[in-house]
Write a protein that holds these residues in place. Sequence first.
Motif, PDB file in Angstrom:
ATOM      1  N   PRO A 169       3.548 -11.516   6.943  1.00 20.42           N
ATOM      2  CA  PRO A 169       2.828 -12.128   5.394  1.00 20.42           C
ATOM      3  C   PRO A 169       2.327 -10.993   4.991  1.00 20.42           C
ATOM      4  CG  PRO A 169       3.064 -13.411   6.454  1.00 20.42           C
ATOM      5  CD  PRO A 169       3.311 -12.628   7.638  1.00 20.42           C
ATOM      6  N   SER A 170       0.870  -9.809   5.598  1.00 20.55           N
ATOM      7  CA  SER A 170       0.450  -9.410   4.152  1.00 20.55           C
ATOM      8  C   SER A 170       1.610  -8.264   4.336  1.00 20.55           C
ATOM      9  CB  SER A 170      -0.578  -9.088   5.026  1.00 20.55           C
ATOM     10  OG  SER A 170      -0.625  -8.573   6.869  1.00 20.55           O
ATOM     11  N   LEU A 171       1.961  -7.295   5.819  1.00 14.97           N
ATOM     12  CA  LEU A 171       3.048  -6.509   5.125  1.00 14.97           C
ATOM     13  C   LEU A 171       3.837  -6.460   4.337  1.00 14.97           C
ATOM     14  CD1 LEU A 171       3.145  -5.325   9.513  1.00 14.97           C
ATOM     15  CD2 LEU A 171       2.312  -4.350   7.382  1.00 14.97           C
ATOM     16  N   ASP A 172       4.605  -7.682   4.271  1.00 18.67           N
ATOM     17  CA  ASP A 172       5.281  -7.898   2.366  1.00 18.67           C
ATOM     18  C   ASP A 172       5.116  -8.199   1.549  1.00 18.67           C
ATOM     19  OD1 ASP A 172       7.792  -8.884   5.346  1.00 18.67           O
ATOM     20  OD2 ASP A 172       7.078 -11.013   4.998  1.00 18.67           O
ATOM     21  N   ARG A 173       3.741  -8.690   1.837  1.00 16.93           N
ATOM     22  CA  ARG A 173       2.727  -8.662   0.585  1.00 16.93           C
ATOM     23  C   ARG A 173       3.355  -6.434  -0.294  1.00 16.93           C
ATOM     24  NH1 ARG A 173      -0.211 -11.770   1.065  1.00 16.93           N
ATOM     25  NH2 ARG A 173      -2.002 -10.907   2.589  1.00 16.93           N
ATOM     26  N   LEU A 174       2.416  -6.071   0.877  1.00 17.98           N
ATOM     27  CA  LEU A 174       1.827  -4.606   0.616  1.00 17.98           C
ATOM     28  C   LEU A 174       3.356  -3.937   0.203  1.00 17.98           C
ATOM     29  CD1 LEU A 174       0.436  -2.312   0.426  1.00 17.98           C
ATOM     30  CD2 LEU A 174       0.853  -2.092   3.552  1.00 17.98           C
ATOM     31  N   SER A 204       6.337  -5.274  -0.892  1.00 18.75           N
ATOM     32  CA  SER A 204       6.352  -5.770  -2.323  1.00 18.75           C
ATOM     33  C   SER A 204       5.514  -4.606  -3.655  1.00 18.75           C
ATOM     34  CB  SER A 204       5.894  -7.698  -2.360  1.00 18.75           C
ATOM     35  OG  SER A 204       6.248  -7.814  -3.619  1.00 18.75           O
ATOM     36  N   GLN A 205       4.073  -4.486  -2.991  1.00 19.11           N
ATOM     37  CA  GLN A 205       3.535  -4.553  -4.192  1.00 19.11           C
ATOM     38  C   GLN A 205       3.567  -3.223  -5.128  1.00 19.11           C
ATOM     39  OE1 GLN A 205      -0.183  -5.000  -2.403  1.00 19.11           O
ATOM     40  NE2 GLN A 205      -0.742  -6.384  -3.916  1.00 19.11           N
ATOM     41  N   VAL A 206       3.830  -1.956  -3.672  1.00 16.08           N
ATOM     42  CA  VAL A 206       4.190  -0.882  -3.477  1.00 16.08           C
ATOM     43  C   VAL A 206       5.799  -0.667  -4.202  1.00 16.08           C
ATOM     44  CG1 VAL A 206       5.011   1.206  -2.076  1.00 16.08           C
ATOM     45  CG2 VAL A 206       2.902   0.039  -1.720  1.00 16.08           C
ATOM     46  N   ALA A 207       6.678  -1.399  -3.756  1.00 13.72           N
ATOM     47  CA  ALA A 207       7.914  -1.647  -4.984  1.00 13.72           C
ATOM     48  C   ALA A 207       8.332  -1.654  -6.005  1.00 13.72           C
ATOM     49  CB  ALA A 207       8.497  -2.504  -3.559  1.00 13.72           C
ATOM     50  N   GLN A 208       6.505  -2.375  -6.501  1.00 14.66           N
ATOM     51  CA  GLN A 208       6.513  -2.985  -8.123  1.00 14.66           C
ATOM     52  C   GLN A 208       5.509  -1.742  -8.093  1.00 14.66           C
ATOM     53  OE1 GLN A 208       5.739  -7.155  -7.963  1.00 14.66           O
ATOM     54  NE2 GLN A 208       7.472  -7.470  -6.492  1.00 14.66           N
ATOM     55  N   LEU A 209       5.414  -0.610  -7.927  1.00 13.54           N
ATOM     56  CA  LEU A 209       4.101   0.623  -9.351  1.00 13.54           C
ATOM     57  C   LEU A 209       4.926   0.933  -9.683  1.00 13.54           C
ATOM     58  CD1 LEU A 209       1.616   1.390  -8.056  1.00 13.54           C
ATOM     59  CD2 LEU A 209       2.624   3.298  -6.033  1.00 13.54           C
ATOM     60  N   CYS A 210       3.696   1.115 -10.887  1.00 11.59           N
ATOM     61  CA  CYS A 210       4.912   2.318 -11.857  1.00 11.59           C
ATOM     62  C   CYS A 210       3.903   3.540 -11.983  1.00 11.59           C
ATOM     63  CB  CYS A 210       4.534   1.366 -13.364  1.00 11.59           C
ATOM     64  SG  CYS A 210       5.134  -0.162 -13.284  1.00 11.59           S
ATOM     65  N   SER A 211       4.992   4.392 -12.236  1.00 10.01           N
ATOM     66  CA  SER A 211       4.181   5.248 -12.490  1.00 10.01           C
ATOM     67  C   SER A 211       3.052   5.523 -13.852  1.00 10.01           C
ATOM     68  CB  SER A 211       5.017   6.993 -12.487  1.00 10.01           C
ATOM     69  OG  SER A 211       4.538   7.950 -12.551  1.00 10.01           O
ATOM     70  N   ALA A 212       1.498   6.874 -13.423  1.00 13.14           N
ATOM     71  CA  ALA A 212       0.925   6.449 -13.516  1.00 13.14           C
ATOM     72  C   ALA A 212       1.175   7.492 -15.419  1.00 13.14           C
ATOM     73  CB  ALA A 212      -0.067   7.687 -13.178  1.00 13.14           C
ATOM     74  N   THR A 213       0.373   7.096 -16.150  1.00 15.90           N
ATOM     75  CA  THR A 213       0.275   7.253 -17.600  1.00 15.90           C
ATOM     76  C   THR A 213       0.195   9.182 -17.933  1.00 15.90           C
ATOM     77  OG1 THR A 213      -1.493   6.878 -18.547  1.00 15.90           O
ATOM     78  CG2 THR A 213       0.467   5.653 -19.101  1.00 15.90           C
ATOM     79  N   SER A 214      -1.421   9.868 -17.549  1.00 16.43           N
ATOM     80  CA  SER A 214      -1.681  11.198 -16.916  1.00 16.43           C
ATOM     81  C   SER A 214      -1.197  12.535 -16.028  1.00 16.43           C
ATOM     82  CB  SER A 214      -2.745  11.504 -17.471  1.00 16.43           C
ATOM     83  OG  SER A 214      -3.309  10.682 -16.148  1.00 16.43           O
ATOM     84  N   ASP A 215      -0.832  12.797 -16.561  1.00 13.95           N
ATOM     85  CA  ASP A 215       0.072  13.619 -15.094  1.00 13.95           C
ATOM     86  C   ASP A 215      -1.549  14.502 -14.094  1.00 13.95           C
ATOM     87  OD1 ASP A 215       2.070  14.491 -15.817  1.00 13.95           O
ATOM     88  OD2 ASP A 215       1.386  16.399 -16.765  1.00 13.95           O
ATOM     89  N   PHE A 216      -3.025  13.533 -14.372  1.00 19.24           N
ATOM     90  CA  PHE A 216      -3.769  13.943 -13.305  1.00 19.24           C
ATOM     91  C   PHE A 216      -3.451  12.579 -12.645  1.00 19.24           C
ATOM     92  CE2 PHE A 216      -7.894  12.389 -12.329  1.00 19.24           C
ATOM     93  CZ  PHE A 216      -7.671  14.104 -10.868  1.00 19.24           C
ATOM     94  N   ASP A 217      -3.278  10.975 -13.108  1.00 20.90           N
ATOM     95  CA  ASP A 217      -3.078  10.471 -12.820  1.00 20.90           C
ATOM     96  C   ASP A 217      -2.137   9.869 -11.529  1.00 20.90           C
ATOM     97  OD1 ASP A 217      -5.967   8.984 -13.576  1.00 20.90           O
ATOM     98  OD2 ASP A 217      -4.547   8.021 -14.822  1.00 20.90           O
ATOM     99  N   LYS A 218      -0.925  10.763 -11.931  1.00 21.63           N
ATOM    100  CA  LYS A 218       0.138  11.077 -11.100  1.00 21.63           C
ATOM    101  C   LYS A 218      -0.100  12.230  -9.624  1.00 21.63           C
ATOM    102  CE  LYS A 218       3.373  11.120 -14.950  1.00 21.63           C
ATOM    103  NZ  LYS A 218       3.373  10.745 -15.670  1.00 21.63           N
ATOM    104  N   MET A 219      -1.181  12.582 -10.675  1.00 27.45           N
ATOM    105  CA  MET A 219      -1.195  13.710  -8.928  1.00 27.45           C
ATOM    106  C   MET A 219      -2.031  12.617  -7.863  1.00 27.45           C
ATOM    107  SD  MET A 219       0.689  16.140  -8.527  1.00 27.45           S
ATOM    108  CE  MET A 219      -0.420  17.137  -7.458  1.00 27.45           C
ATOM    109  N   THR A 220      -2.712  12.290  -8.139  1.00 30.36           N
ATOM    110  CA  THR A 220      -3.765  10.748  -7.432  1.00 30.36           C
ATOM    111  C   THR A 220      -3.035  10.096  -6.522  1.00 30.36           C
ATOM    112  OG1 THR A 220      -5.413  11.171  -9.038  1.00 30.36           O
ATOM    113  CG2 THR A 220      -5.990   9.609  -7.964  1.00 30.36           C
ATOM    114  N   GLN A 221      -1.881   9.373  -7.618  1.00 32.42           N
ATOM    115  CA  GLN A 221      -1.602   8.502  -6.773  1.00 32.42           C
ATOM    116  C   GLN A 221      -0.389   9.280  -5.557  1.00 32.42           C
ATOM    117  OE1 GLN A 221       1.375   6.624 -10.565  1.00 32.42           O
ATOM    118  NE2 GLN A 221       0.795   4.915  -9.651  1.00 32.42           N
TER     119      GLN A 221
END
Length: 60
Positions: free
Chosen positions: A7-12, A14-31
């Motif tokens: 279940p903890s792996l399933d949760r992880l 799911s969370q990664v699959a729903q990740l949205c791209s950051a708004t700034s290029d700096f934050d995108k690089m961090t992601q």
Amino acid sequence: MQESSAPSLDRLISQVAQLCSATSDFDKMTQLEELQQLVNAAYGAIARVSVDFDHSQREQ
């Protein structure tokens, strides 16, 4: 090392699959950097579990 439950792996996953791209290029690089670290950690976990599985199969 603590055993992970499915279940903890399933949760992880799911969370990664729903990740949205950051708004700034700096934050995108961090992601991108953090996602690469996640990939590397996953490969390490795959290797550990594979070795553990191999050992358990050889013991039988």
